[in-house]
Design an enzyme around this catalytic site. Sequence first.
Site, PDB file in Angstrom:
ATOM      1  N   CYS A  12       8.823  64.469  -1.849  1.00 61.20           N
ATOM      2  CA  CYS A  12       8.494  64.024  -1.103  1.00 61.20           C
ATOM      3  C   CYS A  12       8.093  63.060  -1.974  1.00 61.20           C
ATOM      4  O   CYS A  12       8.516  62.726  -3.107  1.00 61.20           O
ATOM      5  CB  CYS A  12       6.431  65.047  -0.914  1.00 61.20           C
ATOM      6  SG  CYS A  12       6.873  66.768  -0.366  1.00 61.20           S
ATOM      7  N   ASN A  40       5.056  67.574  -5.374  1.00 59.05           N
ATOM      8  CA  ASN A  40       6.410  66.555  -4.776  1.00 59.05           C
ATOM      9  C   ASN A  40       7.936  67.631  -6.408  1.00 59.05           C
ATOM     10  O   ASN A  40       7.873  66.881  -6.769  1.00 59.05           O
ATOM     11  CB  ASN A  40       6.850  64.451  -5.503  1.00 59.05           C
ATOM     12  CG  ASN A  40       7.920  64.900  -5.427  1.00 59.05           C
ATOM     13  OD1 ASN A  40       9.906  64.949  -4.286  1.00 59.05           O
ATOM     14  ND2 ASN A  40       8.712  63.722  -6.176  1.00 59.05           N
ATOM     15  N   GLY A  85      26.009  67.649  -8.800  1.00 61.09           N
ATOM     16  CA  GLY A  85      26.944  68.394 -10.767  1.00 61.09           C
ATOM     17  C   GLY A  85      26.333  67.522 -11.416  1.00 61.09           C
ATOM     18  O   GLY A  85      27.045  67.652 -12.443  1.00 61.09           O
TER      19      GLY A  85
END
Length: 613
Positions: A2, A77, A378
């Site tokens: 968010c 968030n 990764g």
Amino acid sequence: MCGIVGWIDAAHKTEEKASILDRMANTLQHRGPDDYQKWIEGPAAFGHQRLIVVDPAGGKQPMIRKARDEEYILCYNGELYNTEDIRDQLKAKGWTFQSHSDTEVVLVSYMEWGGSCVDYLNGIFAFSVWEKHRKRLFLARDRLGVKPLFYSDRGDGVMFASEMKALLAHPEVTSAVDSNGLHELLSLGPSRTPGEGIFQEINEIRPGHRAVFENGKLKIDRYWNVESAPHGDSFDETVARVRELFMEASQRQLVSDVKLGTFLSGGVDSSAITAVAAEKYKQDQLGALQTFSIDYKDQEKFFKKNAFQPDRDEAFINLVSAQNQTNHTVMEARTEDLVSRLKRAVELRDLPGMADVDSSLLWFCEEIKNHVTVALSGECADEIFGGYPWFYRKEDKERKGFPWIRSLNERVTLVRQDLKGDIDIEWYMLKRYQETIAETPLLAGEDEDSKKHRQMSYLNMNWFMQTLLERKDRMSMGASLEVRVPFSDHRLVEYVWNVPWSMKFHNDQEKGLLRQALRGILPDKVLFRKKNPYPKTFHPDYTKAVCMWMEETLADPNAPLFDIFDRNQVRKLKDTEGKSIDTPWFGQLMTGPQLIAHLCQIDHWLRTYKVTF
């Protein structure tokens, strides 16, 4: 994921706050296109742009709960990976829940444990909690800094947001850059000092830090850092523990109520995550895992081997995809895809970035978003396990200052002559380097070589890794795509921090320990492949395009770029298509056309943000 924004200020009326808050939050719509909600009362105003991943109905924000004569308002968030573990602990203490979202778990965690709640959270996050009656604001950012959190201390008030553009949208925050910010740009760019926002009125909550604003004062403290201790495990025990921690982190991060996939470059890190995710999908009968890789048009024709990029990725990607029976998609970027996003990449970072290294990732994430909403990547493995050349090459280890900034002379050469009395590029870079070296948690009694390896690891975690995580967050969220990074799990980081270099560099190979831990998970051809960085284009059309952009900039007598850089030196760089500087400006890839594009990005940033000095 968010976008969050908040503003504590008693001076403005509610109706004034609403329109300003909307303007600030609107700049973050790309981070959360699915829903926008706000909460305004008294001195507080909060906005939340939501990307729905878990519990669409139960995860709405700002989230409000009451307890013990207090009302708590959360803006969050992030993503928790131990949601159920914490929920069970809180239920045992008598708390009840109305949803299965991690948002509610974060809020109730704060209600139970206060600022210490961060010690219980395993995940990536940046959040605020407002205690309405106490008039107290709490801010926190995850341990490794995967999710961003910026703020502006206004003295009697404070603002915060996921990105700097939201703060700059407030009429009282200017885009002024002082001498400190100019040094950041010229000495360190496209990296920046942890906590620095470049703009004079903006700072950043550092990873592993939290803050409290109360009674007109903002206090920030560190709640987490790596801690040095003797490593008592044998090599075999260490391999087993690393494997266990990696597997657990990767499996935990597969939780989602929406479609999920993985980045797959054919390197060790993304391939290992893909293998774990694919196996979990098979076990849970979820079908074939979706995987994605990027390539460039005509790359097979123009690719040139070098010390940093010894081979192409294609064969290794195909091997991993076939072994794990993934549904793989290769995204092939054209030159115009990269060039057309160079400006947008600056606007997503709010700062000049890494040229097509950024714009290609933005395009790639946009393409992935057509298939899934969440992806695993990764990042962080190289910094944690020692994957870069500067961990083991003698000339890199002995280089003065940050090993990924080898371009000090070139940086000085490009700056305008009349600025050199005010700007000391080498001094500033070394000052910031020494600050981090001095901050490194050392272990008493260790030999000099072990001490230097700790310092190198700490530099990488706090600088290079932060730059790449910032890139991944801004470009992925620019495409409204949530990206998770299993190698940033703090338990894995804490354990590997104390593993001696002789184990990490097993068999005299970068990430030798990690490779041993992944035996049986990956085919040997991939497992023992030499590290390749994120691929860049070698197409001559890209060089022509950025040189054309620079030619237009040079032709503009009012181009703000030349308020800082020497026009003749930049022209020389353009005329030689970047060959007059053959040292990477930053990291391993920013040479030639990438440097020309970076300078064009600086000009675009100065114009677009109306930067003043």
